[in-house]
Design a protein around this motif. Sequence first.
Motif, PDB file in Angstrom:
ATOM      1  N   ILE A 292       0.797  -1.056   0.025  1.00  0.00           N
ATOM      2  CA  ILE A 292      -0.056   0.027  -0.068  1.00  0.00           C
ATOM      3  C   ILE A 292       1.057   1.131  -0.068  1.00  0.00           C
ATOM      4  O   ILE A 292       2.036   1.244   0.464  1.00  0.00           O
ATOM      5  CB  ILE A 292      -0.979   0.030   1.212  1.00  0.00           C
ATOM      6  CG1 ILE A 292      -0.206  -0.359   2.313  1.00  0.00           C
ATOM      7  CG2 ILE A 292      -2.194  -0.740   1.025  1.00  0.00           C
ATOM      8  CD1 ILE A 292      -1.275  -0.367   3.762  1.00  0.00           C
ATOM      9  N   ARG A 293       0.350   2.213  -0.510  1.00  0.00           N
ATOM     10  CA  ARG A 293       1.136   3.777  -0.744  1.00  0.00           C
ATOM     11  C   ARG A 293       1.310   4.170   0.628  1.00  0.00           C
ATOM     12  O   ARG A 293       2.371   4.794   0.857  1.00  0.00           O
ATOM     13  CB  ARG A 293       0.320   4.674  -1.495  1.00  0.00           C
ATOM     14  CG  ARG A 293       0.410   4.231  -2.949  1.00  0.00           C
ATOM     15  CD  ARG A 293       1.509   4.204  -3.734  1.00  0.00           C
ATOM     16  NE  ARG A 293       1.780   5.638  -3.983  1.00  0.00           N
ATOM     17  CZ  ARG A 293       1.402   6.216  -5.244  1.00  0.00           C
ATOM     18  NH1 ARG A 293       0.799   5.193  -6.194  1.00  0.00           N
ATOM     19  NH2 ARG A 293       1.823   7.364  -5.530  1.00  0.00           N
ATOM     20  N   LYS A 294       0.282   4.388   1.314  1.00  0.00           N
ATOM     21  CA  LYS A 294       0.457   4.989   2.639  1.00  0.00           C
ATOM     22  C   LYS A 294       0.238   3.950   3.952  1.00  0.00           C
ATOM     23  O   LYS A 294      -1.014   4.072   4.241  1.00  0.00           O
ATOM     24  CB  LYS A 294      -0.454   6.370   2.586  1.00  0.00           C
ATOM     25  CG  LYS A 294      -0.702   7.069   4.212  1.00  0.00           C
ATOM     26  CD  LYS A 294       0.933   7.744   4.298  1.00  0.00           C
ATOM     27  CE  LYS A 294       0.592   8.486   5.690  1.00  0.00           C
ATOM     28  NZ  LYS A 294       0.944   7.382   6.502  1.00  0.00           N
TER      29      LYS A 294
ATOM     30  N   GLU B  27      -2.479   6.541  13.374  1.00  0.00           N
ATOM     31  CA  GLU B  27      -3.520   6.033  12.769  1.00  0.00           C
ATOM     32  C   GLU B  27      -3.946   4.784  13.836  1.00  0.00           C
ATOM     33  O   GLU B  27      -5.187   4.483  13.988  1.00  0.00           O
ATOM     34  CB  GLU B  27      -3.648   5.501  11.200  1.00  0.00           C
ATOM     35  CG  GLU B  27      -3.832   6.591  10.309  1.00  0.00           C
ATOM     36  CD  GLU B  27      -2.691   7.356   9.706  1.00  0.00           C
ATOM     37  OE1 GLU B  27      -1.534   6.860  10.044  1.00  0.00           O
ATOM     38  OE2 GLU B  27      -2.876   8.465   9.219  1.00  0.00           O
TER      39      GLU B  27
ATOM     40  N   ASN C  55     -11.492   2.548   7.096  1.00  0.00           N
ATOM     41  CA  ASN C  55     -11.102   4.051   6.512  1.00  0.00           C
ATOM     42  C   ASN C  55     -10.386   4.880   7.708  1.00  0.00           C
ATOM     43  O   ASN C  55     -10.007   5.922   7.399  1.00  0.00           O
ATOM     44  CB  ASN C  55     -12.407   4.871   6.077  1.00  0.00           C
ATOM     45  CG  ASN C  55     -13.500   4.739   7.061  1.00  0.00           C
ATOM     46  OD1 ASN C  55     -13.272   4.191   8.130  1.00  0.00           O
ATOM     47  ND2 ASN C  55     -14.598   5.188   6.626  1.00  0.00           N
TER      48      ASN C  55
ATOM     49  N   LEU D 200      -6.707   3.320   6.621  1.00  0.00           N
ATOM     50  CA  LEU D 200      -6.343   3.817   5.516  1.00  0.00           C
ATOM     51  C   LEU D 200      -6.978   5.171   4.900  1.00  0.00           C
ATOM     52  O   LEU D 200      -8.064   5.129   4.877  1.00  0.00           O
ATOM     53  CB  LEU D 200      -6.411   2.669   4.528  1.00  0.00           C
ATOM     54  CG  LEU D 200      -5.665   1.379   5.006  1.00  0.00           C
ATOM     55  CD1 LEU D 200      -6.272   0.184   4.005  1.00  0.00           C
ATOM     56  CD2 LEU D 200      -4.359   1.555   4.896  1.00  0.00           C
ATOM     57  N   LYS D 201      -5.862   6.041   4.502  1.00  0.00           N
ATOM     58  CA  LYS D 201      -6.723   7.152   3.868  1.00  0.00           C
ATOM     59  C   LYS D 201      -6.645   7.305   2.255  1.00  0.00           C
ATOM     60  O   LYS D 201      -6.963   8.211   1.942  1.00  0.00           O
ATOM     61  CB  LYS D 201      -5.839   8.266   4.464  1.00  0.00           C
ATOM     62  CG  LYS D 201      -5.770   8.210   6.132  1.00  0.00           C
ATOM     63  CD  LYS D 201      -6.966   8.690   6.808  1.00  0.00           C
ATOM     64  CE  LYS D 201      -6.996   8.550   8.108  1.00  0.00           C
ATOM     65  NZ  LYS D 201      -6.050   8.957   9.016  1.00  0.00           N
ATOM     66  N   ARG D 202      -6.357   6.215   1.630  1.00  0.00           N
ATOM     67  CA  ARG D 202      -6.525   6.333   0.374  1.00  0.00           C
ATOM     68  C   ARG D 202      -7.449   5.292  -0.324  1.00  0.00           C
ATOM     69  O   ARG D 202      -7.361   4.226   0.126  1.00  0.00           O
ATOM     70  CB  ARG D 202      -5.073   5.986  -0.089  1.00  0.00           C
ATOM     71  CG  ARG D 202      -4.238   7.192  -0.244  1.00  0.00           C
ATOM     72  CD  ARG D 202      -2.594   6.804  -0.604  1.00  0.00           C
ATOM     73  NE  ARG D 202      -1.800   7.770  -0.596  1.00  0.00           N
ATOM     74  CZ  ARG D 202      -1.354   8.519  -1.876  1.00  0.00           C
ATOM     75  NH1 ARG D 202      -1.898   7.844  -2.928  1.00  0.00           N
ATOM     76  NH2 ARG D 202      -0.529   9.634  -1.893  1.00  0.00           N
ATOM     77  N   GLU D 203      -8.193   6.008  -1.290  1.00  0.00           N
ATOM     78  CA  GLU D 203      -9.072   5.142  -1.881  1.00  0.00           C
ATOM     79  C   GLU D 203      -8.529   3.613  -2.385  1.00  0.00           C
ATOM     80  O   GLU D 203      -8.794   2.817  -2.439  1.00  0.00           O
ATOM     81  CB  GLU D 203      -9.768   5.869  -3.020  1.00  0.00           C
ATOM     82  CG  GLU D 203     -11.160   5.274  -3.331  1.00  0.00           C
ATOM     83  CD  GLU D 203     -12.057   5.157  -2.166  1.00  0.00           C
ATOM     84  OE1 GLU D 203     -12.114   6.119  -1.495  1.00  0.00           O
ATOM     85  OE2 GLU D 203     -12.740   4.083  -1.981  1.00  0.00           O
ATOM     86  N   THR D 204      -7.394   3.959  -3.164  1.00  0.00           N
ATOM     87  CA  THR D 204      -6.576   2.816  -3.640  1.00  0.00           C
ATOM     88  C   THR D 204      -6.007   1.583  -2.874  1.00  0.00           C
ATOM     89  O   THR D 204      -5.845   0.771  -2.998  1.00  0.00           O
ATOM     90  CB  THR D 204      -5.496   3.401  -4.590  1.00  0.00           C
ATOM     91  OG1 THR D 204      -4.434   4.360  -3.695  1.00  0.00           O
ATOM     92  CG2 THR D 204      -5.887   4.103  -5.976  1.00  0.00           C
ATOM     93  N   ASP D 205      -5.548   2.295  -1.736  1.00  0.00           N
ATOM     94  CA  ASP D 205      -5.094   1.416  -0.585  1.00  0.00           C
ATOM     95  C   ASP D 205      -6.412   0.648  -0.258  1.00  0.00           C
ATOM     96  O   ASP D 205      -6.116  -0.787  -0.173  1.00  0.00           O
ATOM     97  CB  ASP D 205      -4.333   2.076   0.464  1.00  0.00           C
ATOM     98  CG  ASP D 205      -3.127   2.910   0.138  1.00  0.00           C
ATOM     99  OD1 ASP D 205      -2.581   2.622  -0.929  1.00  0.00           O
ATOM    100  OD2 ASP D 205      -2.634   3.552   0.847  1.00  0.00           O
TER     101      ASP D 205
END
Lengths: 474, 333
Positions: free
Chosen positions: B259-261, B267, B293, B296-301
């Motif tokens: 994942i990106r972030k 968190e 949510n 994870l704060k990114r839709e793609t993640d």
Amino acid sequence: MDSHLGLQAGLDSQLAGFIRALRAAGAEASLAEAIDAARAVALVGYGDRDTLKCTLAAALAKSEEEKGICDEVFELFFKLPERGRPDARKADGEGDGEGEGEAPRTGDAEVDALLDLAQQQQAGDPQAMAAALQRAGQKAGVDDIRFQSQSAYLTRQLLEQMGIRKLEQLQQQLNQAGDENVEATTDDGRTALRQALAAARAQLQRQARAHVDQRFALFGKPATEAFLREVAVERPLGRMSPADMDRMKAAVARMAKRLAQRHSHRKRILLRGQLDLRRTIRANAGHDGVPVSLHFKHKRVDKPRIVAVCDVSGSVAAHVRFLLLFLYALKGTVADLEAFAFSNRLRDVGPPLDLLPFDDAMNLIIRDVGGGSTDYGQAWQDLHDQHWHLIDGRTTVLVLGDGRSNQTNPRLDLFAELTARAKRVVWLSPEAEGRWGTGDSALLAYRPFCTHLSHAANAGDLERAIDEALSAYG
Amino acid sequence: MSAAVSNDPLHPPGLASIDAVSATLASVGYIATRPIATAVYLAQHLRKPVLIEGPAGVGKTELAVSIAKSLQHALIRLQCYEGLDDSRALYEWKYGKQLLYTQILKEKIGQLIGDTDGLQGAMGKLASFQDLFFSRDFLQPRPLLQAMEQDGGSVLLIDEIDKSEESFEALLLEVLADYQVTIPEIGTIQAHVPPLVILTSNNTRELGDALKRRCLHLHIGYPDAVLEQRVLRARVPGLPETLLTQLVAFIQLLRLQNIRKPPSMAESVDWARTLLLLHADALDEALVRDTLNVLLKRETDIAEVAPNLGQLTQSALQVANQPGVAATSRTPA
């Protein structure tokens, strides 16, 4: 207020050695940082290993990468000395009637000292031995070790510095004496002495060897590795052994990082003549609104945008691995990089380079794209049809290939349009200049359109060429 | 400096040794690892700033806040942004006040120089007043200058230094090396009690060597399982122990995903609070899915993780159930 933390203690040899090892391993530690480290160590002392490690890392390593190097060197440099196994010795149970704590006396102070060292090591106190090795090692020049093959020689030098020769002479004397009169060998004390000498010698030998090996890991390996990497960078790209390739990966990653760092600063150009009214009014409020100091508008200079087009066909097969490696490394560091590969059809190779580890990405690209026969004309056509929007007045187009297009139409018209549209077109060819234009090479036809065309025979060339391409954004 | 006074701001007892630093920070709920405590201790005793790097949300800023809170020192915060300049960071003249005063004093000036004869005399008289307008009364101190003037000890937090421009780094050098600010009209202002300076960076750009050389460097990464449990225990009291082990195991696994972030400490704390609020006793897939949510704060993640959420939850529960294994460190590569 902190004069008491000053350098009365000086940069002690341990710390100096550590910093030298750190530099050998590729971390930059300046003199100012070394002084900081000395002050910090003077404060916390050598007592606690963990604290020392944190302290040195805080004072000397200034990035995540350097932290890694620092920890690695620390583990090697301040390796916990090997502890003797007193219980194992007891279990052996032979020939140690003379008592645990006392080393036998020989009457020679120097030999006694060596025996004491071995004894202490055996008894689980390795500090004295470590210190003695350290001292002798410095005299014998062990830190200058460069190659593994030197270690036997340096071990002997180290042992001689410690005075092993006296011990060996004594051993010899005892042996001869033993041979001459047989009844003397039955003498308990003498046998014990002989055994003790032999044991001490073996012990010293082992420890000296370990010390030299450790020094090699600290100073020799990184130096050799750096040297080989330098060689790899200057080696023609077509002739790479797998070992070179691994070295290359490290060298190229470093290069790409350097390039990205040098060119990632957002630059600003002062536009003389255009007042920034808001800032000027604010700055001159103190002068009752009379514009005494002027502020001008700036223009942001965009970060370099690169579109790389890489030929992966058979004619450049030997170079493909490397060209892709460079793209892979650049992709990781330059934010705005679009990468394409082609033999006959052009493909966007950004996603595999982004997502996969290098070897997988490369195999995938070569399997998917590499099969066809080269057609530069078709590649320009594809670029024109699908990705033309990527190319504008801010883009540098980087072409990596030999320009051998199998006698197909080179589509100079499209290439001319491309060069007119882009800011710069830099072409790097793996072939030497003499071979340009021979056979099916259309390179000379492309040449007038390129902003820059050069022969990139090795990694060093490639770095220079790309550096030049990027610095066009002044 | 002769006698050690217990409330001497130059030598706060809370920073007297590395263990004292850990204890002091623990008293306000900040769990400091050995490298963190060592860096703070060295910063205090070598009088050097600390540059903290690391991903967002691992407690870089929190460290400065906690030090100030635990020592009861003033916290002076300078948030960096693009375009930050000396008039926002160092000091500024109070132009409005200067103007107002000149207006008010206009008539007085007439009276003052009225009785002088000739230009020379008037100039001389005026010259003796002009410094009035460039004195401390008209000086607006900004964070850096403020920090120099705190005699009770202070913590200066220069947050997200990487967001500022390179020219701003140069501005900081004098402050960081000598703890002084030079104002041409007044002179050099030297800090009586040097502030403890903490700089943070998210590494969006490489900082200059000159700045790095002047700082001690600390890298705070994602916490391992043991540390994360300790932090959550301190930050989210009342969390059931089973849930704590499970959620830490889950987060540790999640960080290993592509994942990106990845979720950081901030968190995890938020998630723990969320779960506490929902009165959850144990993790299950539905609960994780509903509250993902927060982590994870990114839709793609979220899309990346969503398909194997069940499997992730299962393995997290397994890890948490094995005593000992849950406590081993599982830092992502």
